[in-house]
Write an enzyme that holds these catalytic residues in place. Structure first.
Site, PDB file in Angstrom:
ATOM      1  N   HIS A   1     -16.964  34.375 -14.356  1.00 60.35           N
ATOM      2  CA  HIS A   1     -17.337  33.140 -14.614  1.00 60.35           C
ATOM      3  C   HIS A   1     -16.982  32.526 -13.452  1.00 60.35           C
ATOM      4  O   HIS A   1     -16.084  32.854 -12.369  1.00 60.35           O
ATOM      5  CB  HIS A   1     -16.376  32.473 -15.553  1.00 60.35           C
ATOM      6  CG  HIS A   1     -15.082  32.384 -15.621  1.00 60.35           C
ATOM      7  ND1 HIS A   1     -14.280  33.508 -16.104  1.00 60.35           N
ATOM      8  CD2 HIS A   1     -14.189  31.703 -15.110  1.00 60.35           C
ATOM      9  CE1 HIS A   1     -12.999  33.135 -15.762  1.00 60.35           C
ATOM     10  NE2 HIS A   1     -12.995  32.036 -15.376  1.00 60.35           N
TER      11      HIS A   1
ATOM     12  N   SER B   1     -14.762  28.960 -12.375  1.00 56.19           N
ATOM     13  CA  SER B   1     -13.983  27.952 -13.229  1.00 56.19           C
ATOM     14  C   SER B   1     -14.116  26.559 -12.838  1.00 56.19           C
ATOM     15  O   SER B   1     -14.522  26.207 -11.390  1.00 56.19           O
ATOM     16  CB  SER B   1     -12.587  28.138 -12.672  1.00 56.19           C
ATOM     17  OG  SER B   1     -11.978  29.230 -13.455  1.00 56.19           O
TER      18      SER B   1
ATOM     19  N   GLN C   1      -0.881  31.036  -8.755  1.00 53.16           N
ATOM     20  CA  GLN C   1      -0.150  30.115  -8.021  1.00 53.16           C
ATOM     21  C   GLN C   1       1.261  30.801  -8.025  1.00 53.16           C
ATOM     22  O   GLN C   1       2.001  30.594  -7.052  1.00 53.16           O
ATOM     23  CB  GLN C   1      -0.096  29.055  -9.144  1.00 53.16           C
ATOM     24  CG  GLN C   1      -1.095  27.971  -8.609  1.00 53.16           C
ATOM     25  CD  GLN C   1      -1.113  26.869  -9.825  1.00 53.16           C
ATOM     26  OE1 GLN C   1      -0.567  26.866 -10.880  1.00 53.16           O
ATOM     27  NE2 GLN C   1      -1.265  25.538  -9.079  1.00 53.16           N
TER      28      GLN C   1
ATOM     29  N   TYR D   1      -8.598  21.413  -8.082  1.00 52.40           N
ATOM     30  CA  TYR D   1      -8.174  21.350  -6.870  1.00 52.40           C
ATOM     31  C   TYR D   1      -8.675  20.480  -5.778  1.00 52.40           C
ATOM     32  O   TYR D   1     -10.002  20.545  -6.022  1.00 52.40           O
ATOM     33  CB  TYR D   1      -7.910  22.957  -6.351  1.00 52.40           C
ATOM     34  CG  TYR D   1      -7.378  23.813  -7.344  1.00 52.40           C
ATOM     35  CD1 TYR D   1      -5.577  23.965  -7.228  1.00 52.40           C
ATOM     36  CD2 TYR D   1      -7.897  24.360  -8.372  1.00 52.40           C
ATOM     37  CE1 TYR D   1      -4.876  24.637  -8.122  1.00 52.40           C
ATOM     38  CE2 TYR D   1      -6.959  25.132  -9.352  1.00 52.40           C
ATOM     39  CZ  TYR D   1      -5.794  25.272  -9.320  1.00 52.40           C
ATOM     40  OH  TYR D   1      -5.132  25.978 -10.076  1.00 52.40           O
TER      41      TYR D   1
ATOM     42  N   PRO E   1     -11.724  23.068  -3.886  1.00 50.21           N
ATOM     43  CA  PRO E   1     -11.937  24.470  -4.563  1.00 50.21           C
ATOM     44  C   PRO E   1     -12.610  25.346  -3.731  1.00 50.21           C
ATOM     45  O   PRO E   1     -13.529  25.142  -2.907  1.00 50.21           O
ATOM     46  CB  PRO E   1     -12.548  23.933  -5.728  1.00 50.21           C
ATOM     47  CG  PRO E   1     -13.306  22.636  -5.329  1.00 50.21           C
ATOM     48  CD  PRO E   1     -12.386  22.190  -4.416  1.00 50.21           C
ATOM     49  N   SER E   2     -12.361  26.720  -3.916  1.00 50.95           N
ATOM     50  CA  SER E   2     -13.293  27.718  -3.434  1.00 50.95           C
ATOM     51  C   SER E   2     -14.170  28.414  -4.887  1.00 50.95           C
ATOM     52  O   SER E   2     -13.425  29.151  -5.355  1.00 50.95           O
ATOM     53  CB  SER E   2     -12.464  28.936  -2.759  1.00 50.95           C
ATOM     54  OG  SER E   2     -13.163  30.152  -2.563  1.00 50.95           O
ATOM     55  N   PHE E   3     -15.024  27.747  -5.213  1.00 56.59           N
ATOM     56  CA  PHE E   3     -15.817  28.267  -6.219  1.00 56.59           C
ATOM     57  C   PHE E   3     -16.057  29.822  -5.989  1.00 56.59           C
ATOM     58  O   PHE E   3     -16.622  30.145  -5.088  1.00 56.59           O
ATOM     59  CB  PHE E   3     -16.909  27.429  -6.587  1.00 56.59           C
ATOM     60  CG  PHE E   3     -16.869  25.965  -6.866  1.00 56.59           C
ATOM     61  CD1 PHE E   3     -16.105  25.445  -7.926  1.00 56.59           C
ATOM     62  CD2 PHE E   3     -17.118  25.216  -5.761  1.00 56.59           C
ATOM     63  CE1 PHE E   3     -15.734  24.202  -8.241  1.00 56.59           C
ATOM     64  CE2 PHE E   3     -16.547  23.754  -6.027  1.00 56.59           C
ATOM     65  CZ  PHE E   3     -16.221  23.420  -7.027  1.00 56.59           C
ATOM     66  N   HIS E   4     -15.714  30.722  -7.075  1.00 51.72           N
ATOM     67  CA  HIS E   4     -15.930  31.879  -6.799  1.00 51.72           C
ATOM     68  C   HIS E   4     -16.129  32.868  -8.157  1.00 51.72           C
ATOM     69  O   HIS E   4     -15.495  32.276  -9.539  1.00 51.72           O
ATOM     70  CB  HIS E   4     -14.929  32.493  -6.139  1.00 51.72           C
ATOM     71  CG  HIS E   4     -13.609  32.722  -6.718  1.00 51.72           C
ATOM     72  ND1 HIS E   4     -12.896  31.463  -6.455  1.00 51.72           N
ATOM     73  CD2 HIS E   4     -12.886  33.353  -7.355  1.00 51.72           C
ATOM     74  CE1 HIS E   4     -11.631  31.676  -7.234  1.00 51.72           C
ATOM     75  NE2 HIS E   4     -11.703  32.688  -7.652  1.00 51.72           N
TER      76      HIS E   4
END
Length: 261
Positions: free
Chosen positions: A116, A118, A160, A198, A201-204
């Site tokens: 998915h 996030s 984190q 965030y 964000p780094s969508f991945h």
């Protein structure tokens, strides 16, 4: 590409999350916006709504050595919002090649079971706020249309707490649409005084993970070798260009799905 890309992961179902956003970003907290504080709900009312999660312990043997980022508490449900990725057979073949290569330096790395992207951190939500939260989320995403995105850039992430390391495929096409969705999800989070997503964000899509912060072992050469597998895989350009067709939400053991137009 640096092998030390750091993102923040949060928890899912009270333990560490499966997927997370942007490199080096700290969570942007949602605020109350000057609204008056909500009145506390009497215990007599709370007791009318039994929590199916009552009595759940934190048995690390049941979730691969992951740890909770917040303690289990009666009436508190871990909540997460995401866009699902339905893996096809060809994608799983590519995943096998990537994990086999990664295991040369990380023998204990394992494949993700679900995939998915996030749209939120994992946050804690009171049981009695689940229904209004879901209703607000449904309203916010109702106007969004389906869109195509491409996730084909190999990157390394940690949560984190730096207790887990992930190998993922970063979105290179479709970032703007995901950002628009996050903006609406953030608005819902702010309604309930929860942490927003965030800042960068780094969508991945997370592909595989292992316990601990092992970024030092995933040097640039290793990442390049993984990228070459992705680039050289048959029809990878078509395989990794997929449609975002719905938004999902999980709160405790409750699942909700919101199809895009």
């Amino acid at each position: 590409m640096s092998a030390g890309v750091l993102v923040g992961y949060s928890s899912s179902s009270g333990s560490e999350g499966e997927d997370g956003p942007g490199p080096g970003a700290e969570p942007e907290k949602g605020g109350s916006g000057g609204r008056p504080p909500r009145l506390p709900i009497p215990d007599s009312v709370l007791n009318m709504f039994p929590d199916p999660e009552d009595g759940i312990g934190d048995d690390v043997e049941k979730h691969g050595g992951r740890i909770r980022t917040f303690p289990h508490e009666r009436g508190i449900w871990a909540t997460h919002v995401w866009v699902p990725y339905e893996a096809k057979e060809d994608f799983l073949d590519l995943l096998d090649l990537l994990v086999t290569q990664a295991q040369k330096v990380l023998p204990r790395i394992v494949k993700m079971e679900e995939f998915h992207i996030s749209l939120s951190q994992s946050v804690v939500l009171r049981y009695h706020w689940i229904t209004p939260f879901v209703q607000s989320l449904k309203r916010r995403v109702a106007s969004f249309h389906k869109f195509l995105f491409t996730a084909n850039q190999v990157k390394v992430y940690t949560n984190q707490e730096k207790t887990r390391t992930f190998i993922g495929l970063e979105v290179t096409v479709g970032h703007a649409q995901f950002s628009d969705l996050v903006s609406e999800v953030d608005s819902v989070m702010e309604e309930f005084d929860l942490a927003t997503f965030y800042k960068e964000p780094s969508f991945h899509i997370s592909l595989a993970w292992c316990v601990g912060d092992v970024r030092s072992k995933l040097k640039e050469q290793v990442i390049q070798e993984l990228q070459e597998i992705v680039d050289g895989f048959e029809d990878s350009a078509l395989l990794l260009r997929v449609q975002a067709g719905q938004v999902r939400c999980k709160s405790g053991n409750k699942f909700f799905s919101f199809p895009l137009k």
